[in-house]
Write a protein that holds these residues in place. Structure first.
Motif, PDB file in Angstrom:
ATOM      1  N   ASN A  83      42.690  44.505  47.239  1.00 25.20           N
ATOM      2  CA  ASN A  83      42.417  44.258  45.823  1.00 25.20           C
ATOM      3  C   ASN A  83      43.577  44.779  44.963  1.00 25.20           C
ATOM      4  N   GLY A  86      47.002  48.499  43.800  1.00 24.65           N
ATOM      5  CA  GLY A  86      46.232  49.736  43.656  1.00 24.65           C
ATOM      6  C   GLY A  86      45.374  50.004  44.878  1.00 24.65           C
ATOM      7  N   ALA A  87      44.641  48.996  45.334  1.00 25.73           N
ATOM      8  CA  ALA A  87      43.803  49.174  46.524  1.00 25.73           C
ATOM      9  C   ALA A  87      44.662  49.280  47.777  1.00 25.73           C
ATOM     10  N   TYR A  90      45.610  52.797  47.943  1.00 21.12           N
ATOM     11  CA  TYR A  90      44.419  53.576  48.312  1.00 21.12           C
ATOM     12  C   TYR A  90      44.182  53.494  49.822  1.00 21.12           C
ATOM     13  N   TYR A 114      49.228  57.026  39.280  1.00 22.40           N
ATOM     14  CA  TYR A 114      48.107  56.733  40.176  1.00 22.40           C
ATOM     15  C   TYR A 114      48.226  57.488  41.505  1.00 22.40           C
ATOM     16  N   GLY A 117      46.726  61.005  41.352  1.00 18.18           N
ATOM     17  CA  GLY A 117      45.284  60.812  41.176  1.00 18.18           C
ATOM     18  C   GLY A 117      44.605  60.396  42.475  1.00 18.18           C
ATOM     19  N   LYS A 118      45.198  59.455  43.167  1.00 19.62           N
ATOM     20  CA  LYS A 118      44.632  59.001  44.451  1.00 19.62           C
ATOM     21  C   LYS A 118      44.647  60.141  45.465  1.00 19.62           C
ATOM     22  N   LYS A 219      52.855  41.548  39.814  1.00 19.17           N
ATOM     23  CA  LYS A 219      54.083  41.493  39.025  1.00 19.17           C
ATOM     24  C   LYS A 219      54.872  40.227  39.356  1.00 19.17           C
ATOM     25  N   THR A 224      48.475  40.334  36.937  1.00 20.23           N
ATOM     26  CA  THR A 224      47.943  41.685  37.176  1.00 20.23           C
ATOM     27  C   THR A 224      46.410  41.704  37.172  1.00 20.23           C
ATOM     28  N   GLY A 225      45.811  40.737  36.470  1.00 17.81           N
ATOM     29  CA  GLY A 225      44.352  40.706  36.396  1.00 17.81           C
ATOM     30  C   GLY A 225      43.658  40.120  37.615  1.00 17.81           C
ATOM     31  N   PHE A 226      44.425  39.477  38.513  1.00 18.88           N
ATOM     32  CA  PHE A 226      43.773  38.789  39.636  1.00 18.88           C
ATOM     33  C   PHE A 226      43.365  39.753  40.743  1.00 18.88           C
ATOM     34  N   ARG A 227      44.186  40.786  40.970  1.00 24.90           N
ATOM     35  CA  ARG A 227      43.940  41.773  42.013  1.00 24.90           C
ATOM     36  C   ARG A 227      44.114  41.190  43.418  1.00 24.90           C
ATOM     37  N   THR A 252      38.652  40.929  49.600  1.00 21.41           N
ATOM     38  CA  THR A 252      39.382  40.712  48.347  1.00 21.41           C
ATOM     39  C   THR A 252      38.968  39.368  47.764  1.00 21.41           C
TER      40      THR A 252
ATOM     41  N   PHE B  53      45.654  36.335  32.119  1.00 20.84           N
ATOM     42  CA  PHE B  53      45.819  36.520  33.566  1.00 20.84           C
ATOM     43  C   PHE B  53      46.152  37.982  33.901  1.00 20.84           C
ATOM     44  N   GLN B  54      46.246  38.823  32.863  1.00 24.05           N
ATOM     45  CA  GLN B  54      46.630  40.222  33.117  1.00 24.05           C
ATOM     46  C   GLN B  54      45.387  41.125  33.194  1.00 24.05           C
ATOM     47  N   TYR B  55      45.658  42.395  33.552  1.00 24.64           N
ATOM     48  CA  TYR B  55      44.577  43.373  33.765  1.00 24.64           C
ATOM     49  C   TYR B  55      43.414  43.224  32.796  1.00 24.64           C
ATOM     50  N   LEU B 247      41.296  54.503  40.212  1.00 21.64           N
ATOM     51  CA  LEU B 247      42.181  55.013  41.257  1.00 21.64           C
ATOM     52  C   LEU B 247      42.011  54.266  42.579  1.00 21.64           C
ATOM     53  N   THR B 248      40.914  53.562  42.748  1.00 24.81           N
ATOM     54  CA  THR B 248      40.729  52.774  43.969  1.00 24.81           C
ATOM     55  C   THR B 248      41.210  51.346  43.753  1.00 24.81           C
TER      56      THR B 248
END
Lengths: 366, 366
Positions: A83, A86-87, A90, A114, A117-118, A219, A224-227, A252, B53-55, B247-248
């Motif tokens: 995802n 970020g994931a 993780y 991050y 934090g992780k 990027k 960025t929103g799709f993950r 995912t 399409f972003q975060y 964070l995940t």
């Protein structure tokens, strides 16, 4: 709770709620639009319905894993779709920490927030290795900090926030340090398509059981929103990371995977080259203004960011808010990236209004 | 690695690779198609591009959180959108375990196998409370097992795999036990739209600081592949769960969130009622055949599943493979759901070929 929510969303909200026009240089959201293949892929997917709307395989759509594997020169079994970056990080850091090979995570300072934090969320201990003013990381410093208790060394190249791109020798030495300490080198390479100057060396270039590479389409394809991201793992870690992915996220998002696969097949390299050209121009525009403002700055070799330091104006959250309200430019406080850059601000060059921001900063500080 | 990958994908692969025609009764993937709003929403989203399409905000698109909050009668600040029910449960259980209020997670037996896997991955200890043959959970048994070391009590109502729907008194008592032990009752209600007989009581009905409800659109909208779910939390846990989510996963896929929001606004309650009617018919067809096969079974009050026990034919993985190869019906081995049902198989009624499967089983065992 011993771990902190990174500040990005907080600063973005402050900028959005300001009473005046503000140029957003906070987020790492590309502003240049996705390649057409993304939208086409989503439309195509939306018409499938039925079984195609159900769970993708937990490790990712087979065709997407094969496409990634072919591009990265690895076996598809080593690819796990995640995802977003970020994931992916993780999963990689979680694996490094659960092996019983130590609890320390070696990070750079400045650092992408991050990662610490992780580390804490996953039960690890943070150690920081300062980088040089130009963002260069000396592997000897990493070796001096790392120990038998080191579970992971996490690097980001091209680097957020410094813009450094670690050279081949640096990467080779980092892999060697990870091997010496029985640690995992987690190499987060989400900006690999944004090398503006010089060559890029992926940690995948080195044949090592101690390297996990993470990456993302956030990027490179401006989504960025799709993950949709991925990890490439040594074979021995694949079962455990598959299990962690399954137990955290099951799988995912399939519409995103489908759109990315379509876009990978349809997008010309020109799209990426044009984005790099645009970024180079923005760096030029922005750093010219920083010169006029009497600021110090790092000239990035890659990624989207410029670190800048204004005379007698440390990069605190307070000053970040003041710059939003008084100059109409929103950056990130350097303190968000670690102790070494608490005097600095980070500005993201992913806005068409870089020139406006540059003029405002030159006026404000000039 | 001390946690196991649930068996679902392994059994599904075996069935798909079989040399003969097999009715897949393994997966929990609805076969009746999504409401039109899902596809429409995705098409609409695909044309937005750019910033859309972003975060998404890390906790979820504001309008989606507000829509969920209005439907569930809670404040939107208490809603965090997650990468499906899987991530929602990960967030809830992670929160329960990190509070310093114990390390034990009380689960039922039989159990949805992701819960024990998540427990171990998150550093907790599993305890199991057996349910009655009809799936009923006696809160007195939960009270007898729970202790000061209990961090969470995790229940699933309507239940996978038993088909039980826990009544109001049961839910009230479970909340009381959680409060007595300073534990969190995690109530996973992903099948709440599939109550076939009787009434449904959400844990949200009780005003308690010790309840986290998790849910998902995977089943209700037949989009298990999209990964859009949510948690509803007591206010005191919101900051920590927001941080863990960030964070995940950073955030949940935006195309999926957009499509779900559109579908929530556009879908008539008739869609859900028709799905329930269809399931009721399938239960009837299937259990009639089980009678002919001389099997014991539980008649589900909710969810998609029937647990069945054939004479002298325990629900092992070996027998599961044999049923695939010899009868052409793929179920899940009961042993995957805990010790108490190792004699049983679980059959998912989310295939249009329930009647074929029923005939095959009646022939094979008859």
């Amino acid at each position: 709770m011993e771990y902190e929510e990174p500040l990005f969303f907080e600063v973005m909200s402050y900028a959005q709620e300001a009473d005046r026009d503000v140029v957003d240089m906070v987020s790492g959201n590309p502003d240049w639009g996705s390649p057409d293949g993304i939208s086409e892929g989503l439309h195509e997917y939306a018409d499938l319905g039925g079984d195609d709307f159900q769970y993708a395989p937990s490790a990712g759509l087979r065709e997407l894993r094969e496409e990634i594997a072919a591009r990265r020169g690895v076996d598809a079994e080593r690819v796990i779709v995640a995802n977003g970056g970020g994931a992916a990080n993780y999963l990689a850091m979680g694996r490094a920490l659960e092996r019983g090979s130590g609890s320390e995570v070696v990070l750079t300072d400045p650092v992408y927030p991050y990662y610490p934090g992780k580390t804490t969320m996953l039960g690890g201990e943070q150690s920081f290795v300062p980088v040089a003013d130009d963002g260069t990381l000396d592997p000897a410093d990493v070796r001096a900090t790392a120990s038998d208790d080191t579970a992971a060394i996490v690097v980001n190249t091209p680097n957020n926030p410094t813009g450094a791109v670690y050279g081949e020798e640096t990467m080779r030495e980092l892999v060697a340090v990870a091997e010496e300490c029985d640690a995992i080198l987690v190499s987060d390479e989400v900006y690999d398509h944004f090398v503006l100057d010089g060559a890029f060396t992926s940690a995948l270039s080195f044949d090592s059981e101690h390297v996990i590479v993470t990456n993302s389409y956030s990027k490179t394809h401006a989504i960025t929103g799709f993950r949709v991201g991925y990890t490439i793992l040594p074979r021995e870690h694949v079962p455990a990371v598959r299990a962690r992915n399954m137990l955290t996220n099951v799988s995912t998002t399939r519409p995103g995977q489908y759109a990315v696969l379509h876009a990978l097949r349809e997008t010309s390299p020109d799209y990426h080259a044009e984005n790099r050209d645009r970024l180079r121009e923005r760096v030029q525009t922005f750093t010219t203004a920083l010169d006029a403002a009497g600021a110090e700055y790092t000239e990035p070799d890659g990624a989207f960011y410029v670190l800048a330091k204004f005379p007698d104006y440390p990069g605190t959250l307070e000053h970040t808010r003041e710059l939003i309200d008084e100059a109409g430019v929103a950056g990130m406080p350097g303190s968000a990236f670690g102790e070494s850059r608490s005097e600095w601000f980070r500005f993201a060059l992913v806005t068409p209004r870089v020139e406006t921001a540059a003029e405002r900063l030159a006026d404000y500080f000039g």
